[in-house]
Design a protein around this motif. Structure first.
Motif, PDB file in Angstrom:
ATOM      1  N   THR A  72     -22.750 -33.356 -74.221  1.00  0.00           N
ATOM      2  CA  THR A  72     -22.375 -32.007 -74.630  1.00  0.00           C
ATOM      3  C   THR A  72     -23.569 -31.270 -75.211  1.00  0.00           C
ATOM      4  N   SER A  73     -23.848 -30.116 -74.639  1.00  0.00           N
ATOM      5  CA  SER A  73     -24.885 -29.236 -75.176  1.00  0.00           C
ATOM      6  C   SER A  73     -24.210 -28.017 -75.780  1.00  0.00           C
TER       7      SER A  73
ATOM      8  N   ARG B  33     -24.862 -22.957 -82.739  1.00  0.00           N
ATOM      9  CA  ARG B  33     -24.907 -23.805 -81.550  1.00  0.00           C
ATOM     10  C   ARG B  33     -25.442 -25.205 -81.863  1.00  0.00           C
TER      11      ARG B  33
ATOM     12  N   LYS C 263     -25.581 -25.500 -76.620  1.00  0.00           N
ATOM     13  CA  LYS C 263     -26.259 -24.303 -76.114  1.00  0.00           C
ATOM     14  C   LYS C 263     -25.518 -23.740 -74.909  1.00  0.00           C
ATOM     15  N   SER C 264     -24.647 -24.535 -74.331  1.00  0.00           N
ATOM     16  CA  SER C 264     -23.925 -24.156 -73.120  1.00  0.00           C
ATOM     17  C   SER C 264     -22.554 -23.586 -73.475  1.00  0.00           C
ATOM     18  N   GLU C 265     -22.263 -22.400 -72.966  1.00  0.00           N
ATOM     19  CA  GLU C 265     -20.952 -21.790 -73.183  1.00  0.00           C
ATOM     20  C   GLU C 265     -19.833 -22.677 -72.654  1.00  0.00           C
ATOM     21  N   GLU C 266     -20.027 -23.247 -71.474  1.00  0.00           N
ATOM     22  CA  GLU C 266     -18.993 -24.071 -70.869  1.00  0.00           C
ATOM     23  C   GLU C 266     -18.762 -25.347 -71.659  1.00  0.00           C
ATOM     24  N   ASP C 267     -19.818 -25.962 -72.174  1.00  0.00           N
ATOM     25  CA  ASP C 267     -19.656 -27.167 -72.990  1.00  0.00           C
ATOM     26  C   ASP C 267     -18.895 -26.860 -74.278  1.00  0.00           C
TER      27      ASP C 267
ATOM     28  N   ARG D 150     -22.766 -13.049 -66.862  1.00  0.00           N
ATOM     29  CA  ARG D 150     -21.883 -13.061 -68.009  1.00  0.00           C
ATOM     30  C   ARG D 150     -20.465 -12.727 -67.599  1.00  0.00           C
TER      31      ARG D 150
ATOM     32  N   HIS E 261     -17.581 -15.580 -65.705  1.00  0.00           N
ATOM     33  CA  HIS E 261     -16.647 -16.534 -66.315  1.00  0.00           C
ATOM     34  C   HIS E 261     -15.222 -16.137 -65.966  1.00  0.00           C
TER      35      HIS E 261
END
Length: 243
Positions: free
Chosen positions: A224-225, A199, A227-231, A4, A7
């Motif tokens: 794009t998911s 999400r 569920k993904s923080e980066e997406d 976590r 990032h």
């Protein structure tokens, strides 16, 4: 748990962060850090007039965002900034610690702080983390809670992070577990309101409904998911960059 903290926010985000602060209540005007003694000015003080006690050695982990002291900047709610000081952010108590001129570890009253910048320099990597306060209370967060800025613009992507001390005795072995556990969530801030994210695409398309065609095209062209923080960050960053 440690991932976590992996990032990393580039220096560009630190510079762009002023747009987030400008839209927040009680915003502070940035200025060059004055060459004054932080220990004796502007009502910044240690909690009870004493150095803060170190974490016990039998506890796994610590309450800080980064355990080591890092160079950084503290900005107060009145707009005054103090740079080139050693800082730590306590995620359990949501307070800022700094090294005084005499080397003692001191603490800033949380209600006085508007923003903290932490610079983490390691081999082959320079990262800048921007934490802000002063947002409207929501869920378990108050106006003095710290949020890590993941992206900022018309919509800001924010992550409140906190740690809690956990202690439990094993009934069979008699061993006692003592550790700090990390918790986090994700929110967006726009138009003076802060909302916990959902999400799914429906939530984010509704959030960006003034640019529906462009954002639907983005989703069609980019896997794009949500569920993904980066997406999520990339989706918001793309929206923030639209004219």
């Amino acid at each position: 748990m440690q991932s976590r903290f992996a990032h990393k926010i580039g220096l560009l985000l630190f510079l762009a962060g002023s747009s987030l602060l400008q839209s927040m209540p009680y915003r502070a005007h940035a200025q060059a850090p004055p060459t004054i003694d932080l220990d004796h000015k502007f009502n910044v003080y240690d909690l009870d007039g004493h150095p803060i006690v170190n974490i016990k050695s039998d506890v796994d982990g610590n309450p800080f965002f980064i355990a080591d002291w890092k160079s950084g900047m503290i900005q107060l709610v009145d707009g005054r900034s103090f740079g080139n000081i050693l800082v730590q952010l306590d995620l359990e108590k949501q307070t800022v610690h700094y090294k005084g001129a005499d080397g003692n570890e001191l603490q800033v009253e949380s209600a006085l702080v508007r923003q903290v910048i932490i610079r983490d320099t390691i081999p082959n990597s320079n990262s800048v983390y921007q934490f802000v306060t002063g947002l409207p209370p929501v869920d378990n967060q108050t106006a003095t809670s710290f949020y890590l800025v993941l992206d900022t613009g018309k919509i800001s992507f924010l992550e409140p992070i906190w740690k809690k001390f956990y202690e439990k005795k094993n009934e069979y072995s008699g061993e006692t577990i003592r550790e700090y556990r990390i918790y986090n969530d994700f929110y967006v801030y726009s138009g003076g309101k802060i909302v916990r994210i959902k999400r799914d695409a429906k939530f984010f398309l509704a959030l960006t409904n003034d640019k529906t065609t462009q954002m639907e095209n983005y989703l069609s062209s980019n896997k794009t998911s949500f569920k993904s923080e980066e997406d999520i960050r990339r989706f918001i960053h793309y929206y923030d960059g639209l004219p």
